[in-house]
Each structure stands twice: as structure tokens, then as C-alpha cells.
Design an enzyme around this catalytic site. Structure first.
Site, PDB file in Angstrom:
ATOM      1  CG  HIS A 130      -0.512   0.230   2.521  1.00  0.00           C
ATOM      2  ND1 HIS A 130      -1.176  -0.216   3.642  1.00  0.00           N
ATOM      3  CD2 HIS A 130       0.585   0.866   2.994  1.00  0.00           C
ATOM      4  CE1 HIS A 130      -0.524   0.149   4.726  1.00  0.00           C
ATOM      5  NE2 HIS A 130       0.553   0.801   4.367  1.00  0.00           N
ATOM      6  CD  GLU A 135      -4.672  -1.513   3.314  1.00  0.00           C
ATOM      7  OE1 GLU A 135      -3.529  -1.574   2.820  1.00  0.00           O
ATOM      8  OE2 GLU A 135      -4.888  -1.692   4.527  1.00  0.00           O
TER       9      GLU A 135
HETATM   10  P1  PGA Z   1       5.949   2.246   8.394  1.00  0.00           P
HETATM   11  O1  PGA Z   1       4.619   2.416   7.547  1.00  0.00           O
HETATM   12  O2  PGA Z   1       6.869   3.353   8.013  1.00  0.00           O
HETATM   13  O3  PGA Z   1       5.509   2.337   9.829  1.00  0.00           O
HETATM   14  O4  PGA Z   1       6.523   0.898   8.051  1.00  0.00           O
HETATM   15  C1  PGA Z   1       4.701   2.591   6.165  1.00  0.00           C
HETATM   16  C2  PGA Z   1       3.349   2.420   5.535  1.00  0.00           C
HETATM   17  O5  PGA Z   1       2.525   1.608   6.019  1.00  0.00           O
HETATM   18  O6  PGA Z   1       3.091   3.098   4.524  1.00  0.00           O
END
Ligand code: PGA
Length: 234
Positions: A130, A135
Site C-alpha cells: 500500500h 490497500e
Molecule cells: P511504516 O509504515 O513506516 O511504519 O513501516 C509505512 C506504511 O505503512 O506506509
């Protein structure tokens, strides 16, 4: 899509800061910002510089539905804590997680994005591919909309909450089309947990099953990662 691999995390984040400074020096004034663990070291580094965003406008990719801006896990709170309190923008916009009518809220946010076209967009990437909270399966033509989060996304973000039950089930997110309108995009894929999705992104065709592959049709995308190519795949 250009990919730059770094062996030092500090070099990776310094390069990200330099890319933002360069965009700003080239006239960028509207910045799309992201949240998540990946962005924390970036914002910490920005806060130590003398970059001045006081004439710039920021937009965030997404916000949880049901969390007020003062809730410690809301993205509004995150942005104030990690960046905006120290580096204020002329105006900073996020979707309103407490909006009464989702259709009115998504139209309001998309309208603002069209009024202030993004010069620069910062992106993380989810383990499911995503970008924002778009999603897998989201239309590449999507504009700002309400989403139901995948269970895997809720699990991945549960580390920020005291229990999985507290992780909201819905969010507002810029759509893929809203993101793709940005003139320049910087995506950070950091940490072993992102290895598989980064490989999928670089190997996959343009497919709505992996939302980030939309970026393969964007003329100005840079991906920064600390993940090295595996030798047997060279
Ligand atoms: P994260 O999230 O930096 O906490 O891994 C990234 C995202 O879900 O886009």
C-alpha cells in the site's frame, strides 16, 4: 523509477533531506507528507536543519477514522510531534478523522489537493504494497476516499497502540490518482520487513494488486532503501 541503495541509514536519511531541500530550492511549495516508523528519523533530521517551511503548505496522505487530532495515535498528533511543532508550515492539512460525513470530508480534502497541486510527495510503503492507505485492489483512478484497513495493516500498526483492538478499522486516504498528480515522489522502503514488498514492487508489472506499482508510470519517482540486492539475484 530510480532506486538508490544505501549501506548506512544515516546516509539514506541525509539523502532524503537533501532531496527535499533540492525540491524546495527548485520552487516546490506544496509537500505531501507521510507518517509511520520510516518517517520518524527523517523528520528528526529535518528538525535539526535550518530548512524553513513557513511559506509552504503540507498535506498528509491519510488519517484514521474516529481519532481526534489530540489522540496520541492520530496522524495529526504524529505530525505535530515529529515535524510541525518544530517546523511550522504556512498551512498544514490532514483529513479530519472525526468528520461526520465521509463523502463531504473526502470531497473537501480532494478539493484542497486540487486547489494546491502537490509539488512533492513523500511515501512509505506497506508490507502489502500500500501507499497511503490504498490497500491492494484499490483503483489506480481513485481520489481521496474512505478505506477499510486490511487486517495485515492493522497488525503492522498495532505496535503503536496498546492493543490491536484499539487500531481503527477505517481511514481516509488520498487516492492513487491524487498521489500520482504530485510532480515529484520520494518513496522510502526501510528495514528487512520491506524486503519482500520492495522486490515485488521492482519486479511486478503495473497492477492494482500492488498499489505502489502505479508509480512505475510516474515520470519522477525516486526510491531510497537500505536493502541491498541479494547476491544470487544479481
Ligand atoms: P511504516 O509504515 O513506516 O511504519 O513501516 C509505512 C506504511 O505503512 O506506509
Amino acid at each position: 523509477m530510480k532506486v538508490k541503495r544505501f549501506s548506512s541509514m544515516d546516509d539514506l536519511y541525509s539523502h532524503a533531506v537533501a532531496t527535499i531541500v533540492e525540491a524546495k530550492n527548485n520552487g516546490a511549495t506544496t509537500f505531501g507528507l507521510a507518517t509511520g516508523g520510516t518517517m520518524e528519523p527523517l523528520y528528526a533530521k529535518i528538525c535539526k536543519t535550518d530548512i524553513d517551511f513557513s511559506h509552504c503548505i503540507s498535506f498528509n496522505l491519510d488519517e484514521y477514522v474516529g481519532l481526534e487530532a489530540t489522540h496520541q495515535q492520530s496522524y495529526a498528533y504524529y505530525m505535530n510531534k515529529h515535524l510541525l511543532n518544530q517546523k511550522p508550515f504556512l498551512a498544514s492539512y490532514l483529513p479530519d478523522g472525526l468528520a461526520v460525513d465521509p463523502l463531504v470530508e473526502t470531497a473537501r480534502y480532494e478539493g484542497l489537493l486540487q486547489q494546491y497541486p502537490l509539488d512533492f510527495q513523500l511515501l512509505g510503503i506497506g508490507q502489502n504494497g500500500h501507499i497511503g492507505f490504498n490497500e491492494p485492489g484499490t483503483s489506480f483512478a481513485s481520489l481521496t476516499h474512505l478505506v477499510t484497513l486490511e487486517e495485515s495493516t492493522r497488525q503492522a500498526n498495532a505496535r503503536f497502540f496498546s492493543s490491536i483492538d484499539e487500531v481503527p478499522r477505517q481511514a481516509y486516504t488520498m487516492g492513487i490518482q491524487s498521489i500520482m498528480r504530485a510532480k515529484c515522489i520520494l518513496l522510502l522502503a526501510v528495514g528487512e520487513a520491506k524486503r519482500e514488498v520492495l522486490e515485488r514492487l521492482l519486479a511486478s508489472d503495473y497492477t492494482e494488486d500492488v498499489p505502489a506499482t502505479a508509480l512505475s508510470k510516474h515520470p519522477n519517482v525516486m526510491v531510497l532503501t537500505d536493502l541491498q540486492e541479494e547476491e544470487n539475484k544479481l
